[in-house]
Design a protein around this motif. Structure first.
Motif, mmCIF file in Angstrom:
data_model
loop_
_atom_site.group_PDB
_atom_site.id
_atom_site.type_symbol
_atom_site.label_atom_id
_atom_site.label_comp_id
_atom_site.label_asym_id
_atom_site.label_seq_id
_atom_site.Cartn_x
_atom_site.Cartn_y
_atom_site.Cartn_z
ATOM 1 N N THR A 17 28.544 3.483 -35.866
ATOM 2 C CA THR A 17 29.869 3.119 -35.347
ATOM 3 C C THR A 17 30.593 2.277 -36.382
ATOM 4 O O THR A 17 29.983 1.838 -37.358
ATOM 5 C CB THR A 17 29.740 2.255 -34.071
ATOM 6 N N VAL A 25 31.774 0.585 -28.221
ATOM 7 C CA VAL A 25 31.276 1.961 -28.255
ATOM 8 C C VAL A 25 30.274 2.172 -27.116
ATOM 9 O O VAL A 25 30.344 3.162 -26.385
ATOM 10 C CB VAL A 25 30.630 2.286 -29.624
ATOM 11 N N ASN A 28 32.250 2.307 -23.855
ATOM 12 C CA ASN A 28 32.991 3.578 -23.760
ATOM 13 C C ASN A 28 32.057 4.746 -23.485
ATOM 14 O O ASN A 28 32.364 5.620 -22.676
ATOM 15 C CB ASN A 28 33.747 3.875 -25.068
ATOM 16 N N LEU A 29 30.921 4.763 -24.180
ATOM 17 C CA LEU A 29 29.979 5.859 -24.007
ATOM 18 C C LEU A 29 29.414 5.862 -22.585
ATOM 19 O O LEU A 29 29.314 6.915 -21.951
ATOM 20 C CB LEU A 29 28.858 5.775 -25.053
ATOM 21 N N ARG A 32 31.997 7.337 -20.357
ATOM 22 C CA ARG A 32 32.077 8.796 -20.554
ATOM 23 C C ARG A 32 30.905 9.512 -19.875
ATOM 24 O O ARG A 32 31.075 10.580 -19.292
ATOM 25 C CB ARG A 32 32.106 9.139 -22.050
ATOM 26 N N VAL A 45 22.069 3.516 -23.235
ATOM 27 C CA VAL A 45 22.837 3.176 -24.433
ATOM 28 C C VAL A 45 22.581 1.693 -24.690
ATOM 29 O O VAL A 45 22.822 0.867 -23.812
ATOM 30 C CB VAL A 45 24.348 3.427 -24.211
ATOM 31 N N VAL A 74 20.771 5.480 -28.502
ATOM 32 C CA VAL A 74 21.019 6.302 -27.319
ATOM 33 C C VAL A 74 19.759 7.081 -26.971
ATOM 34 O O VAL A 74 19.182 7.760 -27.818
ATOM 35 C CB VAL A 74 22.193 7.296 -27.555
ATOM 36 N N VAL A 86 28.786 12.265 -27.076
ATOM 37 C CA VAL A 86 28.513 11.097 -27.921
ATOM 38 C C VAL A 86 29.404 11.108 -29.157
ATOM 39 O O VAL A 86 30.055 10.122 -29.485
ATOM 40 C CB VAL A 86 27.012 11.045 -28.341
ATOM 41 N N THR A 89 33.057 10.027 -28.751
ATOM 42 C CA THR A 89 33.347 8.709 -28.188
ATOM 43 C C THR A 89 34.132 7.943 -29.256
ATOM 44 O O THR A 89 33.764 7.986 -30.430
ATOM 45 C CB THR A 89 32.026 7.969 -27.853
ATOM 46 N N VAL A 92 32.872 6.239 -32.855
ATOM 47 C CA VAL A 92 31.552 6.733 -33.277
ATOM 48 C C VAL A 92 31.804 7.572 -34.517
ATOM 49 O O VAL A 92 32.642 8.468 -34.505
ATOM 50 C CB VAL A 92 30.886 7.595 -32.171
#
Length: 181
Positions: A17, A25, A28-29, A32, A45, A74, A86, A89, A92
């Protein structure tokens, strides 16, 4: 750690990242994963951190410090769909691996990393190197200058070679007692 899940293997992977955005990140991941119903392919994560002792305003402060700045772990099954989630995102830059193929961490690497993260013993962060010129700021040798001969991060100690009586004499000090010149 490689568990069979359907016909694919579940492993820990490392994603790169932008430095400083690891927590964003990860957040956010996770969002998602929830919004795209990927819980059956992307499981955990983590931003790996460990306890460190730093000096701020001449006081020891315990902080959580990132073990690998710019990287997030991850736990997932890699397939086209999960890779896409992934990889796309925000912030990333990609998976760690060879070419476009993500390479999973080995079981030994994962164990060592989790052991480091779970350790209750905080390590000292000593920003001194061997041969650095220092001045002793506290204690019986206050105001003497010397060179760093040894750094012991585990114990938070430094050995300083101080010229005394016409020769270099090693003096063991707490790292709070010295300042780089």
């Amino acid at each position: 750690m490689a568990k069979q899940h359907g016909n694919k293997e579940r492993n820990w992977y490392v994603i790169h990242t932008y430095s400083g955005y690891e927590e964003a990140v990860a957040r956010n991941l996770r969002q998602r994963i929830d919004s795209m119903n990927m819980q059956d392919q992307i499981f955990k994560v983590i931003v790996p951190t460990e306890k460190k002792i730093k000096v701020k305003a001449s006081k020891r402060v315990e902080e959580n410090e990132k073990i690998y700045p710019g990287y997030v772990l991850v736990d997932m099954i890699v397939n086209d769909e999960s890779w896409f989630v992934v990889r796309n995102t925000p912030r990333v830059t990609g998976f760690v691996g060879s070419g476009t193929q993500p390479v999973p961490l080995t079981e030994a690497e994962v164990e060592a990393l989790f052991k480091r993260m779970e350790s209750d013993t905080a390590k000292h962060t000593i920003e001194l190197s061997i041969d650095d010129a220092v001045i002793i700021a506290d204690g019986p040798f206050k105001d003497l200058e010397g060179k760093v001969g040894e750094v012991d991060e585990e114990r938070g100690k430094v050995k300083v070679m101080v010229p005394m009586f016409g020769r270099e004499t090693p003096v063991e000090l707490d790292f709070l007692q010295v300042k780089r010149i």
